[in-house]
Each structure stands twice: as C-alpha cells, then as structure tokens.
Write a protein that holds these residues in place. Sequence first.
Motif, short mmCIF file in Angstrom:
data_model
loop_
_atom_site.label_atom_id
_atom_site.label_comp_id
_atom_site.label_asym_id
_atom_site.label_seq_id
_atom_site.Cartn_x
_atom_site.Cartn_y
_atom_site.Cartn_z
N GLU A 88 0.51 -0.74 0.10
CA GLU A 88 0.10 0.14 -0.21
C GLU A 88 0.51 1.28 0.53
O GLU A 88 1.97 1.09 0.90
N PRO A 89 0.40 1.91 -0.43
CA PRO A 89 1.19 3.81 -0.76
C PRO A 89 1.42 3.87 0.72
O PRO A 89 0.26 4.05 1.30
N PRO A 90 2.69 4.92 0.98
CA PRO A 90 1.88 5.16 2.66
C PRO A 90 1.27 6.63 2.59
O PRO A 90 0.65 6.75 1.87
N ASN A 91 0.90 6.48 4.33
CA ASN A 91 -0.52 6.99 4.49
C ASN A 91 -0.26 8.74 4.21
O ASN A 91 1.48 8.87 4.09
N LEU A 92 -0.97 9.32 4.34
CA LEU A 92 -1.00 10.54 4.43
C LEU A 92 0.32 11.59 4.87
O LEU A 92 1.05 12.10 4.98
N LEU A 93 0.42 11.33 6.56
CA LEU A 93 0.76 11.19 7.68
C LEU A 93 2.80 11.58 7.04
O LEU A 93 3.26 11.56 7.50
N MET A 94 2.80 10.09 6.80
CA MET A 94 4.23 9.98 5.73
C MET A 94 4.41 11.30 4.67
O MET A 94 5.62 11.25 4.99
N ALA A 141 7.72 18.32 10.06
CA ALA A 141 9.64 18.51 10.41
C ALA A 141 10.07 20.30 10.24
O ALA A 141 10.89 20.96 11.15
N ILE A 142 10.35 20.11 9.11
CA ILE A 142 10.76 21.52 7.99
C ILE A 142 9.69 22.84 9.04
O ILE A 142 10.60 23.80 9.40
#
Length: 125
Positions: A25-31, A38-39
């Motif tokens: 599965e593609p990474p979720n939105l948080l990833m 972080a920036i």
Amino acid sequence: MFNLAWFSTFLLLAEEAANKPNAPEPPNLLMWMFPFLAIMILFQFMFSPQKKEQKRVEQLKSSLKKNDSIVTAGGILGTIVQVHTERDEATVKVDENTRLRMKLGSIYAAGSATDSDKKSDTESK
C-alpha cells in the motif's frame, strides 16, 4: 506469422503477475506530511529567538528616557541627554564635553544612571 514462443511467454508473465501478492500500500498521508511538518517545526525554532529579540529591542527603545545609562552595539558607554522618538534617535553624553547623536536601534542595553553609579562605586572599592 504467429510465434507461439512469444505468446506462451506473455501468458507465463501474466500468470506470475496474477499469483503475486498485492502490491504494498502507498504510505499514508502522515508519512507524506512528516517532512513538511519537520521543516515547519525547525523554522519555528529558528525564528522564535529572533522574534523575542525584536520585542526586547522595541520595548527597550520605547522605555528610554533622560539620564539612562546605555551601551551601544559598538560598545560605547554613555548617558542619554535627549530622546527624539519622532526622528528615532537620541543624544548621548559620552564624556563631559562630548555628545553623540545616534539611532535608537544602535542602543543595545540600558539602565538607570543611579544603578550604574552604584555598580562603579562598588567596583572601585
């Protein structure tokens, strides 16, 4: 015309693709958002001290008055004789016969004249 080897290879590849487990599965939105968050946090930590220093300087400029002892950004020590807020400058007495006009933004620190006199008296003893 019709090559049976190509057709059998195609069927074999199609069969392998059908037997493979589902793709990850593609990474979720948080990833996806983590680097941006972080920036943003990094920039907040970088610029908040600058905002605090700006507030301190503005408060210092507004609280300057006659007979305050000051230290300029260049290290000049003196006493304020006049404050011209409309021109954003002050006249500073450096020695008995020496007065300087300087911008309020160049004043780094200030205190009352009596505080500095007390400190110099205790240092000389």
